[in-house]
Design an enzyme around this catalytic site. Structure first.
Site, PDB file in Angstrom:
ATOM      1  N   ASP A 103      37.290  34.144  40.173  1.00  0.00           N
ATOM      2  CA  ASP A 103      37.230  35.590  40.565  1.00  0.00           C
ATOM      3  C   ASP A 103      36.136  36.139  41.317  1.00  0.00           C
ATOM      4  OD1 ASP A 103      39.741  36.437  39.320  1.00  0.00           O
ATOM      5  OD2 ASP A 103      38.876  36.420  37.247  1.00  0.00           O
ATOM      6  N   PHE A 104      35.175  35.669  41.032  1.00  0.00           N
ATOM      7  CA  PHE A 104      33.881  36.336  42.214  1.00  0.00           C
ATOM      8  C   PHE A 104      33.857  35.555  43.259  1.00  0.00           C
ATOM      9  CE2 PHE A 104      33.168  37.410  37.573  1.00  0.00           C
ATOM     10  CZ  PHE A 104      32.706  38.944  37.952  1.00  0.00           C
TER      11      PHE A 104
END
Length: 407
Positions: free
Chosen positions: A177-178
């Protein structure tokens, strides 16, 4: 549109001061992208459905969860029902004032809502639409739903995490996600730069799988260099490509310590610190290849030294000898880390029941100060203000939208 500070003054010296971003992001990837854009000075309006975005509520529907608070500080909050014709109309009115729209819905959602790229581009040709996807727009990926852990599984992260003789393990943090959110920010900034020269916006996309695969460089390189030989995908705490030794997490008398020797000088210094002249004089261990070939022996020697020392004292000796190393710290130690605190990467904002811990920005720019921040918005907290000041609606207009279930 100028960036407003918490005291009502106007901030124009930031890198993205004057830009307006509409944030349709959810969970981590989209909100982290807009978090970084806000930290660069953009005004971010977080547009949420009536129930709020998925991570707003963790325990109940009254108190925002900590994950939401960490990533959404300083944003403006607007509640809008995009499934209604009026909600779509209001959103497109916002788009006419915006520079960027960020979304990471499942493929096809924007089109079903009637706000896909074709509609947005027609509404404002200079707009940049930034889309986060799991696998990108590809025929083979259609129908696949992606979240961090599922993309970890598909992209090889899970198969390379853990110990060789045990089950595969997902990475502890939400690395996919990051990584995707960071890459999406880069795409937005590149599109903004190109728009400065052309005046035209564009649709940019980042696939989560595309963003995370390069992080497997060591692992994939090790597999390719093995040229068909048996190569373990999971190497535990050792180097992913088994190309560097020492490279491990070693036990101390009161914890654990990460140590690696990237250069031959690191290895010689480590032998000196350990009092192991015999290892330093062993010609077979003088090269990375030689140490890798005797990895078990090297690790055993280092563990024999670290295991009788406490973590702090072992780390101090290694640091003084300029050997790459670090103690394994708990989350509580990280949250209280003075360096992170002094750099503003972790901070407390707000007061009373709005007090919360928030993330700062890793993007430190000498001539673009990070704007003052505030707690993440309550659901729809700034809806009336945005409709009145940005779209010029009267309070009666706002009330009619509220009565109609639009805001």
């Amino acid at each position: 549109m100028a960036q407003g500070n918490s005291d009502g003054s106007v901030q124009t010296s930031t890198a993205l001061g004057g830009l307006l971003v509409l944030d349709l992001g959810q969970v981590y990837a989209g909100p982290y992208c807009t978090h970084l854009l806000r930290s660069l000075g953009a005004t971010v309006i977080k547009v949420e459905p009536f129930g709020g975005e998925p991570i707003r509520w963790r325990s109940d529907e009254q108190t925002s969860g900590q994950a939401f608070l960490l990533l959404n500080s300083g944003k403006r909050g607007m509640r809008l029902n995009l499934k209604t014709a009026q909600g779509k109309s209001v959103f497109l009115d916002l788009v006419r004032h915006a520079d960027v729209v960020v979304e990471n819905f499942a493929p096809g959602v924007m089109e079903r809502l009637g706000i896909g790229w074709d509609v947005l581009r027609e509404t404002k040709p200079s707009l940049i639409l930034a889309s986060g996807r799991a696998y990108g727009d590809h025929a083979a990926a259609r129908g696949l739903r992606g979240m961090d852990v599922t993309v970890q599984a598909m992209s090889g992260i899970v198969s390379t995490t853990g110990f060789p003789d045990d089950a595969p393990v997902k990475a502890g943090p939400a690395v996919v996600d990051f990584a995707a959110g960071s890459h999406l920010t880069s795409a937005v900034l590149a599109a903004l730069f190109q728009r400065e020269r052309t005046g035209v916006g564009q649709h940019v996309e980042v696939a989560m799988q595309d963003a995370i695969v390069p992080s497997l460089t060591s692992n994939i390189a090790g597999m390719l260099e093995a040229a068909g030989d048996d190569f373990p995908e999971r190497t535990g705490n050792r180097h992913g490509g088994l190309g560097i030794c020492p490279y491990n997490i070693y036990r101390t008398s009161d914890g654990w310590l990460a140590i690696l020797c990237l250069r031959d000088s690191h290895w010689i210094n480590l032998c000196r610190v350990m009092g192991r002249a015999d290892l330093a004089d062993d010609h077979a261990l003088s090269t990375p290849t030689g140490r890798v070939a005797r990895m078990d022996e090297v690790d055993a020697a280092i563990t024999g030294w670290t295991s009788v020392l406490d973590k702090d004292s072992a780390f101090r000796r290694l640091r003084d000898a300029d050997i790459p190393s670090a103690p394994v710290r708990s989350l509580a130690e990280v949250v209280d880390d003075p360096v992170l605190r002094d750099r503003g990467m972790i901070a407390e904002v707000g007061a009373g029941d709005r007090a919360c811990t928030v993330f700062g920005s890793p993007l430190q720019m000498g001539d673009s100060p990070v704007p003052p921040t505030a707690p993440a918005p309550l659901l729809g907290e700034h809806t009336d203000e945005i409709l009145r000041t940005l779209l010029g609606m009267s309070q009666d207009d706002v009330e009619r939208l509220r009565d109609g279930g639009v805001v």
